[in-house]
Design a protein around this motif. Structure first.
Motif: not given
Length: 274
Positions: A214-241
């Motif tokens: 609303e203040r006209g700042g850089t566009p930004i969003c928050a994602r859920s842990p599940e959505q963030i995990e999907r960004l690691f597709a194609g890699t072996q996600l290391l512990d602790p995830g």
């Protein structure tokens, strides 16, 4: 009163800027009243956001040291942000002075500071690319002038994918970059998170994101842990995830520090099955 930094001709100080707001939360000096006002507005909704920024910076250090310990000597850092203490090349070259780092940002303010302040060891290299991370072909083409894409690379995407509002686009960017990296490379991501837990208020994070927009700042969003995990597709996600960045392989008990609304993870690019 501390002296305000002098804006250059390309720097707009009428709107808050994410890198300068982040700098403000980290206690830096490269920010303006509009950035501090936006930062304070978010702090009213998320009082722990400044501590979260510091935990995110500490995660960068731990992740880079982990990668160096596992043989990585090349880093591609997208979304550089304003220089502060313990930047990627400083952490890496402290342990392995010959490390090579390419920083990428599309903001002239960030790159001007980076070129002035982020200086390499004599044994290693730092380079800087002005590019939008959406243009992965341009990023990779110029980065290849400094990095050897036949050897493993640490791909750093800290606090940058949260500026890509479309989930499909964010996943496409990561996939395009990973396709050019050799096996043994690593993917490091940190991202604002709207998880609701015993310690985190996801709704407060969503209100804070709306406040910035609303203040006209850089566009930004928050994602859920599940959505963030999907960004690691194609890699072996290391512990602790994908976890709060305060709890990704901390130097002490992972339960000593509270959860913060920036989640992170590290993935290993495995060898192809073919």
């Amino acid at each position: 009163m501390p002296e305000e930094p002098r804006p250059g001709p390309e720097i707009d100080t009428s709107m808050p800027h994410s890198a300068r707001v982040w700098d403000y939360w980290l206690g830096g000096k490269d920010n303006y009243p509009v950035d501090r006002e936006a930062g304070d507005a978010v702090l009213r909704l998320l009082p722990g956001i400044a501590a979260s920024a510091k935990h995110d910076r500490a995660f960068l250090g731990r992740a880079v040291r982990f990668l160096v310990a596992n043989g990585i000597r090349q880093f591609l850092d997208l979304g550089t942000g304003l220089p502060t203490v313990d930047n990627t090349h400083e952490v890496a070259q402290r342990v392995a002075p010959s490390s090579r780092i390419v920083y990428v940002d599309n903001d002239p303010l960030v790159l001007a500071h980076a070129r002035a302040l982020l200086t390499s060891t004599s044994e290693g290299t730092c380079d800087y690319i002005e590019a939008d991370i959406r243009d992965t072909d341009a990023v990779l083409s110029v980065a290849a002038q400094t990095l050897d894409f036949d050897r493993p690379i640490g791909l750093m995407l800290l606090g940058v994918l949260n500026h890509i509002l479309d989930d499909t686009e964010a996943q496409r960017i990561v996939a395009d970059l990973l396709r050019k990296l050799p096996p043994g490379s690593y993917l490091v991501i940190s991202h604002t998170c709207d998880a609701t837990t015993e310690e985190l208020d996801g709704e407060a994070m969503r209100r804070a994101v709306a406040e910035v927009m609303e203040r006209g700042g850089t566009p930004i969003c928050a994602r859920s842990p599940e959505q963030i995990e999907r960004l690691f597709a194609g890699t072996q996600l290391l512990d602790p995830g994908v976890v709060s960045c305060s709890r990704w392989r901390p130097d002490h008990s992972p339960w000593t520090d509270p959860e913060v609304p920036h989640f992170s993870g590290v993935g290993l690019l495995p060898a192809s099955d073919s």
